[in-house]
Write an enzyme that holds these catalytic residues in place. Sequence first.
Site, PDB file in Angstrom:
ATOM      1  N   GLY A 281       0.779  -1.420   0.133  1.00  0.00           N
ATOM      2  CA  GLY A 281       0.078   0.023   0.013  1.00  0.00           C
ATOM      3  C   GLY A 281       0.736   1.285   0.127  1.00  0.00           C
ATOM      4  O   GLY A 281       0.238   2.390  -0.373  1.00  0.00           O
ATOM      5  N   GLU A 282       1.907   1.360   0.383  1.00  0.00           N
ATOM      6  CA  GLU A 282       2.994   2.516   0.421  1.00  0.00           C
ATOM      7  C   GLU A 282       3.419   2.638  -0.864  1.00  0.00           C
ATOM      8  O   GLU A 282       3.945   1.904  -1.676  1.00  0.00           O
ATOM      9  CB  GLU A 282       4.027   2.280   1.587  1.00  0.00           C
ATOM     10  CG  GLU A 282       4.835   3.269   1.716  1.00  0.00           C
ATOM     11  CD  GLU A 282       6.226   3.051   2.755  1.00  0.00           C
ATOM     12  OE1 GLU A 282       7.160   3.611   2.183  1.00  0.00           O
ATOM     13  OE2 GLU A 282       5.982   2.156   3.478  1.00  0.00           O
ATOM     14  N   ALA A 283       3.370   4.096  -1.098  1.00  0.00           N
ATOM     15  CA  ALA A 283       3.688   4.604  -2.696  1.00  0.00           C
ATOM     16  C   ALA A 283       5.329   4.415  -2.896  1.00  0.00           C
ATOM     17  O   ALA A 283       5.687   4.050  -4.127  1.00  0.00           O
ATOM     18  CB  ALA A 283       3.439   6.101  -2.600  1.00  0.00           C
TER      19      ALA A 283
ATOM     20  N   GLN B 215       7.294   1.900  -1.862  1.00  0.00           N
ATOM     21  CA  GLN B 215       7.309   0.519  -2.178  1.00  0.00           C
ATOM     22  C   GLN B 215       6.941   0.155  -3.484  1.00  0.00           C
ATOM     23  O   GLN B 215       7.486  -0.474  -4.174  1.00  0.00           O
ATOM     24  CB  GLN B 215       6.749  -0.303  -1.036  1.00  0.00           C
ATOM     25  CG  GLN B 215       7.318  -0.318   0.332  1.00  0.00           C
ATOM     26  CD  GLN B 215       6.457  -1.157   1.361  1.00  0.00           C
ATOM     27  OE1 GLN B 215       5.267  -1.239   1.410  1.00  0.00           O
ATOM     28  NE2 GLN B 215       7.275  -1.939   2.091  1.00  0.00           N
ATOM     29  N   ILE B 216       5.760   0.524  -3.862  1.00  0.00           N
ATOM     30  CA  ILE B 216       5.313   0.412  -5.177  1.00  0.00           C
ATOM     31  C   ILE B 216       6.231   1.033  -6.217  1.00  0.00           C
ATOM     32  O   ILE B 216       6.497   0.435  -7.158  1.00  0.00           O
ATOM     33  CB  ILE B 216       3.725   1.134  -5.287  1.00  0.00           C
ATOM     34  CG1 ILE B 216       2.738   0.398  -4.581  1.00  0.00           C
ATOM     35  CG2 ILE B 216       3.188   1.228  -6.800  1.00  0.00           C
ATOM     36  CD1 ILE B 216       1.238   1.015  -4.172  1.00  0.00           C
TER      37      ILE B 216
END
Length: 173
Positions: free
Chosen positions: A66-68, A70-71
């Site tokens: 969910g963390e930007a 990490q994406i």
Amino acid sequence: SPRLSRAAVGSFLGELGKPEGQYTHDWDSQAFHQALLAEYVKSFSLEGHGLMDCVRIFLSAFRLPGEAQQIDRILVAFSERCHAQSREGQSGLVENAEVAYLLCFSIIMLNTDRHNANIKVEKKMTLEQFVRNNLNYGRDVNQTRPLPRDFLEAIYASISAQPIRTEGDEAWQ
């Protein structure tokens, strides 16, 4: 491993790791996490697939965290491979990995927008908005010509008709 949680796989792939001197095990280091992500992405054979299919293949194997940030880490690594192996990358339609990254991120946003029940119908992205957002990334990313409208329309239609799903999990949103 098929028994690993797809959410845990995505979370681990997106981890930055700890800086030099701040970890007790090699698997906690930034170098390990970067190498693992690179090897994981290389494990996907995307040769000759269209970019949209490459995204579906890749994202069917795990759940994006969910963390930007990490994406972002995951998509940067994937975009290099996708550009190198996809039909659009090989043909020069998508001129570099940065364009592949921007388009992949846009596809993920479109998938969420089109298939998240919490977004009101009147707020959902239209075809025209998607095309306008992706038609011309410009010289800042070294894409010398706009992406073809029919290519972008096909992506929109594909996502609208069939959401990207993580195999074995509920719909990815």
